[in-house]
Design a protein around this motif. Structure first.
Motif, PDB file in Angstrom:
ATOM      1  N   GLY B 111       3.432  -8.373  12.111  1.00  9.31           N
ATOM      2  CA  GLY B 111       2.540  -7.399  12.741  1.00  9.31           C
ATOM      3  C   GLY B 111       2.413  -6.082  12.002  1.00  9.31           C
ATOM      4  N   LEU B 112       2.726  -6.059  10.722  1.00  8.94           N
ATOM      5  CA  LEU B 112       2.529  -4.838   9.943  1.00  8.94           C
ATOM      6  C   LEU B 112       1.037  -4.581   9.747  1.00  8.94           C
ATOM      7  CD1 LEU B 112       5.562  -5.016   9.282  1.00  8.94           C
ATOM      8  CD2 LEU B 112       5.007  -4.499   6.906  1.00  8.94           C
ATOM      9  N   SER B 113       0.666  -3.314   9.557  1.00  9.61           N
ATOM     10  CA  SER B 113      -0.725  -3.001   9.222  1.00  9.61           C
ATOM     11  C   SER B 113      -0.972  -3.484   7.799  1.00  9.61           C
ATOM     12  CB  SER B 113      -0.976  -1.503   9.297  1.00  9.61           C
ATOM     13  OG  SER B 113      -0.359  -0.858   8.196  1.00  9.61           O
ATOM     14  N   HIS B 114      -2.267  -3.669   7.482  1.00  8.49           N
ATOM     15  CA  HIS B 114      -2.617  -4.135   6.148  1.00  8.49           C
ATOM     16  C   HIS B 114      -2.042  -3.208   5.084  1.00  8.49           C
ATOM     17  CE1 HIS B 114      -4.975  -6.074   3.037  1.00  8.49           C
ATOM     18  NE2 HIS B 114      -5.425  -4.887   2.655  1.00  8.49           N
ATOM     19  N   LYS B 115      -2.139  -1.904   5.351  1.00  6.04           N
ATOM     20  CA  LYS B 115      -1.698  -0.921   4.360  1.00  6.04           C
ATOM     21  C   LYS B 115      -0.184  -1.009   4.105  1.00  6.04           C
ATOM     22  CE  LYS B 115      -2.530   3.850   3.687  1.00  6.04           C
ATOM     23  NZ  LYS B 115      -2.831   5.115   4.399  1.00  6.04           N
ATOM     24  N   GLU B 116       0.560  -1.059   5.196  1.00  5.40           N
ATOM     25  CA  GLU B 116       2.024  -1.169   5.057  1.00  5.40           C
ATOM     26  C   GLU B 116       2.395  -2.450   4.313  1.00  5.40           C
ATOM     27  OE1 GLU B 116       3.852   0.576   9.181  1.00  5.40           O
ATOM     28  OE2 GLU B 116       2.522  -1.155   9.347  1.00  5.40           O
ATOM     29  N   ALA B 117       1.688  -3.523   4.667  1.00  4.73           N
ATOM     30  CA  ALA B 117       1.996  -4.819   4.062  1.00  4.73           C
ATOM     31  C   ALA B 117       1.732  -4.782   2.557  1.00  4.73           C
ATOM     32  CB  ALA B 117       1.170  -5.922   4.730  1.00  4.73           C
ATOM     33  N   VAL B 118       0.605  -4.187   2.164  1.00  7.28           N
ATOM     34  CA  VAL B 118       0.270  -4.123   0.735  1.00  7.28           C
ATOM     35  C   VAL B 118       1.304  -3.294  -0.016  1.00  7.28           C
ATOM     36  CG1 VAL B 118      -1.409  -3.209  -0.907  1.00  7.28           C
ATOM     37  CG2 VAL B 118      -2.200  -4.551   1.046  1.00  7.28           C
ATOM     38  N   LYS B 119       1.747  -2.225   0.631  1.00  8.53           N
ATOM     39  CA  LYS B 119       2.741  -1.370  -0.014  1.00  8.53           C
ATOM     40  C   LYS B 119       4.031  -2.169  -0.278  1.00  8.53           C
ATOM     41  CE  LYS B 119       4.528   3.112   1.020  1.00  8.53           C
ATOM     42  NZ  LYS B 119       4.647   4.055   2.148  1.00  8.53           N
ATOM     43  N   LYS B 120       4.447  -2.894   0.734  1.00  3.14           N
ATOM     44  CA  LYS B 120       5.663  -3.687   0.597  1.00  3.14           C
ATOM     45  C   LYS B 120       5.473  -4.776  -0.465  1.00  3.14           C
ATOM     46  CE  LYS B 120       9.329  -5.840   3.113  1.00  3.14           C
ATOM     47  NZ  LYS B 120       9.946  -6.178   4.394  1.00  3.14           N
ATOM     48  N   ALA B 121       4.294  -5.399  -0.459  1.00  2.29           N
ATOM     49  CA  ALA B 121       4.010  -6.464  -1.421  1.00  2.29           C
ATOM     50  C   ALA B 121       4.066  -5.918  -2.852  1.00  2.29           C
ATOM     51  CB  ALA B 121       2.638  -7.074  -1.146  1.00  2.29           C
ATOM     52  N   GLU B 122       3.549  -4.700  -3.035  1.00  2.00           N
ATOM     53  CA  GLU B 122       3.557  -4.130  -4.390  1.00  2.00           C
ATOM     54  C   GLU B 122       4.976  -3.930  -4.890  1.00  2.00           C
ATOM     55  OE1 GLU B 122       0.988  -0.733  -4.146  1.00  2.00           O
ATOM     56  OE2 GLU B 122      -0.802  -1.961  -4.556  1.00  2.00           O
ATOM     57  N   LEU B 123       5.835  -3.451  -4.004  1.00  2.00           N
ATOM     58  CA  LEU B 123       7.242  -3.266  -4.384  1.00  2.00           C
ATOM     59  C   LEU B 123       7.864  -4.591  -4.811  1.00  2.00           C
ATOM     60  CD1 LEU B 123       8.625  -0.820  -1.659  1.00  2.00           C
ATOM     61  CD2 LEU B 123       8.315  -0.397  -4.109  1.00  2.00           C
ATOM     62  N   LEU B 124       7.605  -5.622  -3.995  1.00  2.00           N
ATOM     63  CA  LEU B 124       8.222  -6.925  -4.267  1.00  2.00           C
ATOM     64  C   LEU B 124       7.656  -7.569  -5.526  1.00  2.00           C
ATOM     65  CD1 LEU B 124       8.455  -8.159  -0.606  1.00  2.00           C
ATOM     66  CD2 LEU B 124      10.378  -7.948  -2.206  1.00  2.00           C
ATOM     67  N   LEU B 125       6.333  -7.432  -5.726  1.00  2.08           N
ATOM     68  CA  LEU B 125       5.722  -8.027  -6.913  1.00  2.08           C
ATOM     69  C   LEU B 125       6.211  -7.314  -8.168  1.00  2.08           C
ATOM     70  CD1 LEU B 125       2.134  -8.739  -5.579  1.00  2.08           C
ATOM     71  CD2 LEU B 125       3.884 -10.398  -6.224  1.00  2.08           C
ATOM     72  N   ASP B 126       6.450  -6.022  -8.025  1.00  2.14           N
ATOM     73  CA  ASP B 126       7.007  -5.274  -9.143  1.00  2.14           C
ATOM     74  C   ASP B 126       8.403  -5.809  -9.465  1.00  2.14           C
ATOM     75  OD1 ASP B 126       6.767  -3.298 -11.016  1.00  2.14           O
ATOM     76  OD2 ASP B 126       7.879  -1.836  -9.800  1.00  2.14           O
ATOM     77  N   LYS B 127       9.151  -6.053  -8.416  1.00  6.89           N
ATOM     78  CA  LYS B 127      10.518  -6.532  -8.557  1.00  6.89           C
ATOM     79  C   LYS B 127      10.581  -7.890  -9.277  1.00  6.89           C
ATOM     80  CE  LYS B 127      14.261  -7.841  -5.503  1.00  6.89           C
ATOM     81  NZ  LYS B 127      15.104  -7.260  -4.451  1.00  6.89           N
ATOM     82  N   VAL B 128       9.607  -8.777  -8.999  1.00  2.40           N
ATOM     83  CA  VAL B 128       9.631 -10.080  -9.663  1.00  2.40           C
ATOM     84  C   VAL B 128       8.793 -10.066 -10.944  1.00  2.40           C
ATOM     85  CG1 VAL B 128      10.082 -11.359  -7.534  1.00  2.40           C
ATOM     86  CG2 VAL B 128       7.712 -11.023  -8.289  1.00  2.40           C
ATOM     87  N   GLY B 129       8.377  -8.863 -11.351  1.00  2.00           N
ATOM     88  CA  GLY B 129       7.704  -8.709 -12.637  1.00  2.00           C
ATOM     89  C   GLY B 129       6.248  -9.129 -12.656  1.00  2.00           C
ATOM     90  N   LEU B 130       5.576  -9.017 -11.512  1.00  2.00           N
ATOM     91  CA  LEU B 130       4.186  -9.467 -11.459  1.00  2.00           C
ATOM     92  C   LEU B 130       3.228  -8.362 -11.024  1.00  2.00           C
ATOM     93  CD1 LEU B 130       4.687 -13.012  -9.931  1.00  2.00           C
ATOM     94  CD2 LEU B 130       4.012 -12.449 -12.255  1.00  2.00           C
ATOM     95  N   ALA B 131       3.630  -7.112 -11.259  1.00  2.00           N
ATOM     96  CA  ALA B 131       2.790  -5.996 -10.827  1.00  2.00           C
ATOM     97  C   ALA B 131       1.384  -6.080 -11.425  1.00  2.00           C
ATOM     98  CB  ALA B 131       3.451  -4.675 -11.207  1.00  2.00           C
ATOM     99  N   ASP B 132       1.282  -6.672 -12.621  1.00  2.62           N
ATOM    100  CA  ASP B 132      -0.024  -6.717 -13.291  1.00  2.62           C
ATOM    101  C   ASP B 132      -0.892  -7.884 -12.831  1.00  2.62           C
ATOM    102  OD1 ASP B 132       0.814  -4.560 -14.713  1.00  2.62           O
ATOM    103  OD2 ASP B 132       1.470  -5.736 -16.458  1.00  2.62           O
ATOM    104  N   HIS B 133      -0.390  -8.674 -11.925  1.00  3.42           N
ATOM    105  CA  HIS B 133      -1.138  -9.887 -11.552  1.00  3.42           C
ATOM    106  C   HIS B 133      -1.478  -9.926 -10.074  1.00  3.42           C
ATOM    107  CE1 HIS B 133      -0.267 -11.673 -15.491  1.00  3.42           C
ATOM    108  NE2 HIS B 133       0.932 -11.139 -15.364  1.00  3.42           N
ATOM    109  N   LYS B 134      -1.493  -8.757  -9.440  1.00 10.39           N
ATOM    110  CA  LYS B 134      -1.542  -8.811  -7.985  1.00 10.39           C
ATOM    111  C   LYS B 134      -2.870  -9.254  -7.409  1.00 10.39           C
ATOM    112  CE  LYS B 134      -1.743  -3.778  -7.316  1.00 10.39           C
ATOM    113  NZ  LYS B 134      -1.882  -3.158  -8.603  1.00 10.39           N
ATOM    114  N   ASP B 135      -3.958  -9.181  -8.182  1.00  9.91           N
ATOM    115  CA  ASP B 135      -5.254  -9.604  -7.641  1.00  9.91           C
ATOM    116  C   ASP B 135      -5.670 -10.996  -8.091  1.00  9.91           C
ATOM    117  OD1 ASP B 135      -5.537  -7.196  -6.279  1.00  9.91           O
ATOM    118  OD2 ASP B 135      -6.279  -6.202  -8.087  1.00  9.91           O
ATOM    119  N   LYS B 136      -4.784 -11.664  -8.819  1.00  8.53           N
ATOM    120  CA  LYS B 136      -5.139 -13.012  -9.268  1.00  8.53           C
ATOM    121  C   LYS B 136      -4.898 -14.032  -8.164  1.00  8.53           C
ATOM    122  CE  LYS B 136      -4.472 -12.389 -14.203  1.00  8.53           C
ATOM    123  NZ  LYS B 136      -3.559 -12.641 -15.326  1.00  8.53           N
TER     124      LYS B 136
END
Ligand code: ATP
Ligand code: MG
Lengths: 238, 245
Positions: B111-136
Motif C-alpha cells: 500500500g505504498l504510494s507510487h512515489k514512495e515505491a519508486v524511491k525505494k525501488a531506486e535504492l534497491l536497483l542501485d544496490k544490485v547495480g542496475l540503476a542505469d536500467h530502471k526503465d527497461k
C-alpha cells in the motif's frame, strides 16, 4: 421497362449514379447510427461477460465451472440467427417484449461473451505458472495476482484474436436486419425493394462493411505493433 | 528464527519430503545441496507455502503455521510475506519495467504510494547495480541482470528470510559471478538465507552451514569445510565425488 434490361446501357449507368447518390446517405447513416454502435456496445458488454465466464471456467468452484460451460455450449451450439429470433420474436409470446436495438444488443453481447471467453481463458492459461508463483511470492493474493500480473499479460495475448472477433462482429450485425434494426443491411434491403437494383444496392452495402473492416484492420495492425514493442517480440515470458 | 518441524510433502503417492526438521538462525546462510529430484526445491517451496505441506510446523520470526491442523489462506498470505523468493527462471513480470517489477508489490501489497515505491525501488536497483536500467523491460536485460532485478523485487518486501532456488543455474557462465556477488553482499549484511545451488565455491565461501538432502531426508549437515572435506555418509561422498569438488 428498362428495369428488365440486363445490359449496362448508358441510361442504366446514369440510373446507378442516381441511386448511388441518393442511397449512400441512408446506408452510411445506418452504419453510424446502428451497425457501429451495435458492434461497440455489444463487444464491450460481451468482453465483461467473457472475462467473468473465463474466470468461472478456470475457477476451483464446480458449480461456477458448470454454469459457465453450459452457457458457452448453448451459445456456441446454436445459430446466432435463431438466438436473435428467440429474443425478439419468441420472448413476446411469454410477455417479454424488447425493442429491436436492445434485443440485438442482448443477442450479440451474449454471443461475444461466449466466444471471447474461450479466447480469454486460453490467454490466461497461456501465462506461465511461474508468473503466478512470482506474484504470490511477493505477497499477492489470487485477485491481486490476477488483476496486476496475469490479466495484463493475458490481455496482450488476446488482442489479435479479439480484434478478429470484433471484425467478425461488425459483419454479423447485419443479421440484426432480420429483427428490424435499421442498420446498414436493412437500409439496403429497403432501398433495393423500391428500385429493384438488388445487385447494385447490395454491392454498395458490402462496400460500406468493407470500408469499416478495412479501417479496423489498420487499427488492429497498429495496436499489435505497439504491444510487440512493449512486451518484446519473443513475448518476453521468462 | 526459522524452524521446520516434522515437515512432510507428497505428490500423489510419492513422498518427496519425509519428516524434515531444520533450524536456521538469524543472519545465517544455509546452502542446500543434493541430487536432482531429492526435494530441494520442494523444501524451499514449502517454506513459503507455494507448495502446501501435508504435515509439520513452520515458524519464521515467531509466526507459526501448523499444517497438522487446517490453515487459512489469509494466514498463508501473511506467512509468505516473511519470505522472499528468487527463482531459477527469474519469473520477472514481462509487462512491467525494471522499476515496475520492484514497485508492484510495494504498491499493491504494502500500500505504498507510487512515489514512495519508486524511491525505494531506486535504492534497491542501485544496490544490485542496475540503476542505469530502471526503465527497461525484462526482455531488454541479460539473464544476470534479470536475476538481479528479481532479487531487488524480493528484497523490496523486506522479507525476514530470502529463499534462492538455483538462482544461477539458467545463466551463462560469465553472468554467474554478478549474481553471486549480490548474494554475497546480502549475506554480509546479515540477511538470513536458504540457498539451493550447485555453486560449491559460493557454498564454501559464504555458507554457515551446508545441508545435504537426498530422497526427501536431510542426510548430513555441517560447516562447509566439514561437509566438503570430511563427509561422513556414503551418499554424501558419492554425490560430492560426482561434482568433483
Ligand atoms: N508439482 C509436482 N507434482 C508432482 N511431482 C512433483 C512436483 N514437484 C516436484 N515433484 C517431484 O518431487 C520430487 C522432488 O522434486 P524437487 O523439484 O523438489 O527436486 P529438486 O531436488 O529440486 O531437483 P532438481 O535438482 O532437479 O531441481 C521429484 O521427483 C519431482 O518429480
Ligand atoms: Mg529444484
Amino acid at each position: 421497362m428498362y428495369l428488365n434490361t440486363i445490359a449496362l446501357s448508358p441510361e442504366r449507368i446514369q440510373r446507378f449514379q442516381e441511386i448511388a447518390s441518393t442511397s449512400i446517405g441512408p446506408l452510411i447513416e445506418g452504419a453510424i447510427k446502428y451497425t457501429i454502435p451495435l458492434a461497440i456496445i455489444a463487444f464491450s458488454i460481451g468482453l465483461i461477460i467473457a472475462i467473468f465466464t473465463a474466470l468461472a471456467r478456470i475457477s476451483s468452484n464446480k458449480l461456477l465451472r458448470a454454469i459457465a460451460r453450459v452457457y458457452v455450449s448453448i451459445i456456441r451450439g446454436t445459430p446466432l440467427l435463431v438466438q436473435l429470433f428467440i429474443i425478439f420474436y419468441g420472448l413476446p409470446t411469454i410477455g417479454i417484449t424488447i425493442d429491436p436495438f436492445p434485443s440485438a444488443i442482448i443477442g450479440f453481447s451474449l454471443n461475444v461473451g461466449a466466444y471471447a471467453s474461450e479466447i480469454i481463458r486460453a490467454a490466461i492459461l497461456s501465462i506461465p505458472k511461474g508468473q503466478w508463483e512470482a506474484a504470490y511470492s511477493i505477497g499477492m493474493n489470487y485477485l491481486q495476482a490476477l488483476r496486476k500480473i496475469v490479466l495484463p499479460q493475458a490481455a496482450r495475448v488476446s488482442v489479435p484474436p479479439l480484434s478478429n472477433s470484433f471484425i467478425g462482429l461488425v459483419k454479423d450485425t447485419s443479421l440484426a436486419a432480420t429483427i428490424l434494426v435499421a442498420e446498414t443491411f436493412r437500409r439496403a434491403q429497403e432501398i433495393a425493394s423500391m428500385n429493384y437494383e438488388f445487385l447494385f444496392v447490395y454491392i454498395m452495402a458490402a462496400l460500406v462493411y468493407w470500408v469499416i473492416c478495412f479501417i479496423l484492420s489498420i487499427i488492429q495492425g497498429r495496436i499489435e505493433i505497439r504491444l510487440d514493442r512493449v512486451v518484446g517480440k519473443s513475448g518476453g515470458l521468462s | 528464527m526459522i524452524s521446520i518441524q516434522g515437515l512432510k510433502k507428497s505428490f500423489g503417492s510419492q513422498e518427496v519430503i519425509k519428516n524434515v526438521d531444520l533450524e536456521i538462525e538469524q543472519g545465517k546462510v544455509v546452502v542446500i545441496i543434493g541430487p536432482s529430484g531429492s526435494g530441494k526445491s520442494t523444501l524451499l517451496r514449502c517454506l513459503n507455502v507455494l507448495e502446501t505441506p501435508n504435515g509439520g510446523v513452520l515458524s519464521i520470526d515467531g509466526q507459526k503455521l501448523d499444517f497438522n491442523t487446517s490453515v487459512s489462506k489469509k494466514s498463508i498470505s501473511a506467512f509468505r510475506r516473511l519470505t522472499g523468493m528468487v527463482f531459477q527462471s527469474y519469473n520477472l513480470f514481462p509487462h512491467l519495467t525494471t522499476t515496475g517489477n520492484v514497485t508492484e508489490g510495494l504498491t499493491t501489497v504494502k500500500g505504498l504510494s507510487h512515489k514512495e515505491a519508486v524511491k525505494k525501488a531506486e535504492l534497491l536497483l542501485d544496490k544490485v547495480g542496475l540503476a542505469d536500467h530502471k526503465d527497461k523491460h525484462p526482455f531488454q536485460l541479460s539473464g544476470g541482470q534479470q536475476q538481479r532485478v528479481a532479487i531487488a523485487r524480493a528484497l523490496a518486501m523486506d522479507p525476514k528470510v530470502m529463499l534462492f532456488d538455483e538462482p544461477t543455474s539458467a545463466l551463462d557462465p560469465e553472468l554467474v559471478g554478478e549474481v553471486l556477488r549480490v548474494m554475497k553482499d546480502l549475506a554480509h549484511e546479515g540477511m538470513t538465507m536458504a540457498v539451493v545451488t550447485h555453486e560449491m565455491r559460493f557454498a564454501k565461501e559464504v555458507a554457515d552451514e551446508v545441508i545435504f538432502i537426498d530422497d526427501g531426508v536431510i542426510v548430513e549437515r555441517g560447516a562447509p569445510a566439514e561437509i566438503f572435506n570430511h563427509p561422513k555418509h556414503e551418499r554424501t561422498k558419492k554425490f560430492l565425488s560426482l561434482l568433483q569438488v
